[in-house]
Design a protein around this motif. Structure first.
Motif, mmCIF file in Angstrom:
data_model
loop_
_atom_site.group_PDB
_atom_site.id
_atom_site.type_symbol
_atom_site.label_atom_id
_atom_site.label_comp_id
_atom_site.label_asym_id
_atom_site.label_seq_id
_atom_site.Cartn_x
_atom_site.Cartn_y
_atom_site.Cartn_z
ATOM 1 N N MET A 46 -4.484 2.993 -12.837
ATOM 2 C CA MET A 46 -4.708 3.917 -12.313
ATOM 3 C C MET A 46 -3.345 3.555 -12.150
ATOM 4 S SD MET A 46 -7.355 6.067 -12.869
ATOM 5 C CE MET A 46 -6.607 8.042 -12.044
ATOM 6 N N HIS A 56 1.128 -0.801 -0.487
ATOM 7 C CA HIS A 56 -0.203 -0.093 0.139
ATOM 8 C C HIS A 56 1.031 0.944 0.196
ATOM 9 C CE1 HIS A 56 -3.325 2.553 0.969
ATOM 10 N NE2 HIS A 56 -2.620 2.817 1.949
ATOM 11 N N CYS A 57 0.174 2.094 -0.538
ATOM 12 C CA CYS A 57 0.689 3.601 -0.246
ATOM 13 C C CYS A 57 0.012 4.279 -0.551
ATOM 14 C CB CYS A 57 2.313 3.882 -1.850
ATOM 15 S SG CYS A 57 1.854 3.302 -3.752
ATOM 16 N N VAL A 58 -0.275 5.581 -1.264
ATOM 17 C CA VAL A 58 -1.082 6.870 -0.603
ATOM 18 C C VAL A 58 -1.966 6.427 -1.710
ATOM 19 C CG1 VAL A 58 -1.721 9.163 -0.690
ATOM 20 C CG2 VAL A 58 0.225 8.022 0.351
ATOM 21 N N GLN A 59 -1.594 6.558 -3.163
ATOM 22 C CA GLN A 59 -3.210 6.043 -4.377
ATOM 23 C C GLN A 59 -2.574 5.385 -5.119
ATOM 24 O OE1 GLN A 59 -2.477 9.926 -5.923
ATOM 25 N NE2 GLN A 59 -4.213 10.421 -4.152
ATOM 26 N N HIS A 64 -0.460 4.738 -7.239
ATOM 27 C CA HIS A 64 0.270 5.302 -8.716
ATOM 28 C C HIS A 64 0.998 4.650 -9.358
ATOM 29 C CE1 HIS A 64 -3.493 8.719 -8.977
ATOM 30 N NE2 HIS A 64 -3.876 7.296 -8.701
#
Length: 94
Positions: free
Chosen positions: A73, A36-39, A41
């Motif tokens: 995304m 997981h990271c922020v978005q 992307h």
């Protein structure tokens, strides 16, 4: 999106390799691994693609396509893509 500037990513090859290798170690232990990271992307798809390339033998372009198929995304920044190419080529020559 994380910076694509080499100055902001001095240890990108090491960091990405360590992350992908940790995923592999944890999976060998039978653990479920969530990235997981922020978005999702740039960092998440980059580590996922590198894991697939280094530990599952998937060619890096195929790995990127497969990650993009499940994370529409996804758009790893150019510094990360360049690192993926360096790391996987170095791994082939080792």
């Amino acid at each position: 999106m994380p910076s694509a500037s080499p100055a902001d990513n001095q240890y990108v090859d090491f960091t990405l390799t360590e992350a992908a290798d940790m995923v592999a170690r944890m999976r060998r232990e039978g653990k479920t691994v969530l990235l997981h990271c922020v978005q999702a992307h740039s960092r998440t798809p980059t580590v996922g693609a590198l894991y697939a390339a280094r530990h599952l033998g998937v060619p890096i372009d195929d790995a990127l396509r497969k990650v993009n198929a499940v994370l529409p995304m996804a758009n790893p920044n150019p510094a990360f893509v360049a690192a993926l190419r360096r790391i996987t080529v170095e791994g082939q020559n080792a």
